[in-house]
Design an enzyme around this catalytic site. Sequence first.
Site, PDB file in Angstrom:
ATOM      1  N   ALA A   1       0.909  -1.200  -0.075  1.00 42.14           N
ATOM      2  CA  ALA A   1      -0.070   0.028   0.046  1.00 42.14           C
ATOM      3  C   ALA A   1       0.942   1.096  -0.084  1.00 42.14           C
ATOM      4  O   ALA A   1       1.045   1.803   0.844  1.00 42.14           O
ATOM      5  CB  ALA A   1      -0.922  -0.134   1.216  1.00 42.14           C
TER       6      ALA A   1
ATOM      7  N   CYS B   1      -5.037   1.442  -9.116  1.00 41.85           N
ATOM      8  CA  CYS B   1      -4.474   1.372  -7.628  1.00 41.85           C
ATOM      9  C   CYS B   1      -5.228   1.172  -6.687  1.00 41.85           C
ATOM     10  O   CYS B   1      -6.482   2.066  -6.381  1.00 41.85           O
ATOM     11  CB  CYS B   1      -3.324   2.281  -7.524  1.00 41.85           C
ATOM     12  SG  CYS B   1      -2.589   2.334  -6.170  1.00 41.85           S
TER      13      CYS B   1
ATOM     14  N   LYS C   1      -4.712   0.315 -17.648  1.00 41.38           N
ATOM     15  CA  LYS C   1      -4.305  -0.670 -16.929  1.00 41.38           C
ATOM     16  C   LYS C   1      -5.467  -0.957 -16.002  1.00 41.38           C
ATOM     17  O   LYS C   1      -5.918  -0.104 -14.981  1.00 41.38           O
ATOM     18  CB  LYS C   1      -3.118  -0.389 -16.073  1.00 41.38           C
ATOM     19  CG  LYS C   1      -2.630  -1.590 -15.066  1.00 41.38           C
ATOM     20  CD  LYS C   1      -1.178  -1.159 -14.518  1.00 41.38           C
ATOM     21  CE  LYS C   1      -1.079  -2.416 -13.872  1.00 41.38           C
ATOM     22  NZ  LYS C   1       0.468  -2.281 -13.223  1.00 41.38           N
TER      23      LYS C   1
ATOM     24  N   ILE D   1      -3.183  -7.828 -14.812  1.00 44.03           N
ATOM     25  CA  ILE D   1      -3.922  -7.347 -13.676  1.00 44.03           C
ATOM     26  C   ILE D   1      -3.018  -6.551 -12.678  1.00 44.03           C
ATOM     27  O   ILE D   1      -1.924  -6.623 -12.476  1.00 44.03           O
ATOM     28  CB  ILE D   1      -4.618  -8.408 -12.826  1.00 44.03           C
ATOM     29  CG1 ILE D   1      -3.657  -9.357 -12.134  1.00 44.03           C
ATOM     30  CG2 ILE D   1      -5.686  -9.184 -13.788  1.00 44.03           C
ATOM     31  CD1 ILE D   1      -4.552 -10.367 -11.238  1.00 44.03           C
ATOM     32  N   ASN D   2      -3.728  -5.490 -12.331  1.00 48.32           N
ATOM     33  CA  ASN D   2      -3.041  -4.524 -11.156  1.00 48.32           C
ATOM     34  C   ASN D   2      -3.136  -5.729  -9.971  1.00 48.32           C
ATOM     35  O   ASN D   2      -3.646  -6.817 -10.151  1.00 48.32           O
ATOM     36  CB  ASN D   2      -3.728  -3.302 -10.973  1.00 48.32           C
ATOM     37  CG  ASN D   2      -2.838  -2.202 -10.365  1.00 48.32           C
ATOM     38  OD1 ASN D   2      -2.294  -2.672  -9.343  1.00 48.32           O
ATOM     39  ND2 ASN D   2      -2.982  -1.054 -10.654  1.00 48.32           N
ATOM     40  N   THR D   3      -2.852  -5.064  -8.775  1.00 50.73           N
ATOM     41  CA  THR D   3      -2.974  -6.126  -7.338  1.00 50.73           C
ATOM     42  C   THR D   3      -4.247  -6.279  -7.029  1.00 50.73           C
ATOM     43  O   THR D   3      -5.374  -5.471  -7.475  1.00 50.73           O
ATOM     44  CB  THR D   3      -2.233  -5.332  -6.346  1.00 50.73           C
ATOM     45  OG1 THR D   3      -2.770  -3.957  -6.349  1.00 50.73           O
ATOM     46  CG2 THR D   3      -0.856  -5.451  -6.803  1.00 50.73           C
TER      47      THR D   3
END
Lengths: 265, 301
Positions: free
Chosen positions: B69, B129, B164, B190-192
């Site tokens: 994070a 994000c 993204k 993929i993003n997280t």
Amino acid sequence: MGKKKKTEAKVLSQAILAEGIYDLWLETDLAMDAHPGQFVGVYPTNKSTLLPRPISICEVDRDRSAIRLVYRVVGSGTAEFALYQPGDYMMILGVLGNGFPLTEAAGKKVVVMGGGIGGPPLLQTAKELSGKGDVTAASVTAVMGYRNQETFLADDFRKYSELVIATEDGSVGTKGNVIDAMRQQNVECDVIMACGPMPMLRAIKAYAQEKGIKAYISLEERMACGVGACLGCVCKTKEVDHHSYVHNTRICTDGPVFDAEEVEI
Amino acid sequence: MNTQVEIAGVKFKNPVMTGSGTFGSGMEYSDFVDLNKLGAVVTKGVANVPWPGNPVPRVTEVYGGMLNAIGLQNPGIDVFVERDLEFLKKYDTKVIVNVCGKSVEDYLEVVERLGNESRVDMLEINVSCPNVKEGAIAFGQNKDALFDITTRIKKVAKQPVIMKLSPNVTSIAEMAKAAEAAGADAISLINTITGMKIDIHKRKFALANKTGGMSGPAIKPVAVRMVYEASHAVKIPVIGMGGIANGDDAIEFIMAGATAVAVGAMNFHDPYTTEKVVEGIESYMKRYNVEDINELRGIVE
């Protein structure tokens, strides 16, 4: 300074110094570039793990091309390290971070202060400043804080410095913390180099302000990359940082050692 | 043997890129890998002004991966252009700049500013994000919001635009279609994945932000599935990522439908991973006599 690299290191020896505290010597050419206060990332082999464990360099033996890591078992990664035997190989990433600014101690009365598992990086610092390195201090006193009579590394510090001990339970030396020991035993100094838990570092920062002396403190934080890319391990800074352009500095790369006045702890 | 791939007219020497946020702007990893050997360097997200990011702890390890994070800490576009882009001019690799913002206007400001920079080959727009309260994922979890921001960015962007995408959605195919319909040149995923860890000894969250984005090898099957679904929903190229550790993993993403791949969290495990993935793809191609990497794309139907 050499390039950072991930490399194999051979275990030369491993011993237990106190409950949960291990003393590991590794043969690696990273020893040639290692500076007091720097650290390495040590990788567990367990496939469930991803990140290297940052461990400070306790001592360097360039004749054997070896570094000494004194660490506490705190989780599954360090528990794995404790099983390693002479002849085993481990993967390490290094050398990481900037160490203690020894030139700031040249010709001065230096106190190295360590609390618990913060003590180890001060050993190589004391060793070099006592005449075994490029920069020599006028005097070196080690003030080490422990929980109890398990005063690991005390004999090593005695080789290179005067040693003053504080214990939480009063079993050895001054009962209390390292600042209590400084005051009770009238230790005087021009500069402090320290590593330990955050409450201790805050107390050292306040003590240095009170005495009008410099204190260099080594910080710890949860890290991921260890090389300054991920911005995981930051510390608040007084001024806008030269790299981040915000009030955050990277502990792994711009530290772990900072002038106590520059960081908000 | 051909490893070159093309996305929106940009030719990459191989399909291996870096996952935004895991590689800085390449500077820190240039001790370990030859950036010239990579298909592209995808930079850490940059905003119109410096962002301080989240409080620490920002990272923690979990089984088979990690949570982060960071909160998109970045020095702002001015420093990025003067320092990071300048650094990348030394290298013969493509540069994809990841752009973040709190409002659509923030994104547009950065995109317009980068329009004059010839070193920038493509833009990757971070609408996924999970670690910032404003912007980012707010645009990436609603297909109308995604359509709107993509349309507006495409109007001002001089370079091709990659959107993204976040895995934290009900239907990745719907999001991919929205990006394509709005004119995106490519999508990356993929993003997280949003996760949480609690330190039971301290009775506290492991991260100051409470939640963090999960990455690492443990998320790979989720990522492969999503790349498969997204690449079958749209015609624009897909850049696949999520736990890639070696050449075999990269091939798996390509077979699922990815044109290119990115290495993220594994850079932290092994700083040489990107180069090893390039070599691993080549050895797979030799082993199975694959003449052109493009033959493998989406081969599993």
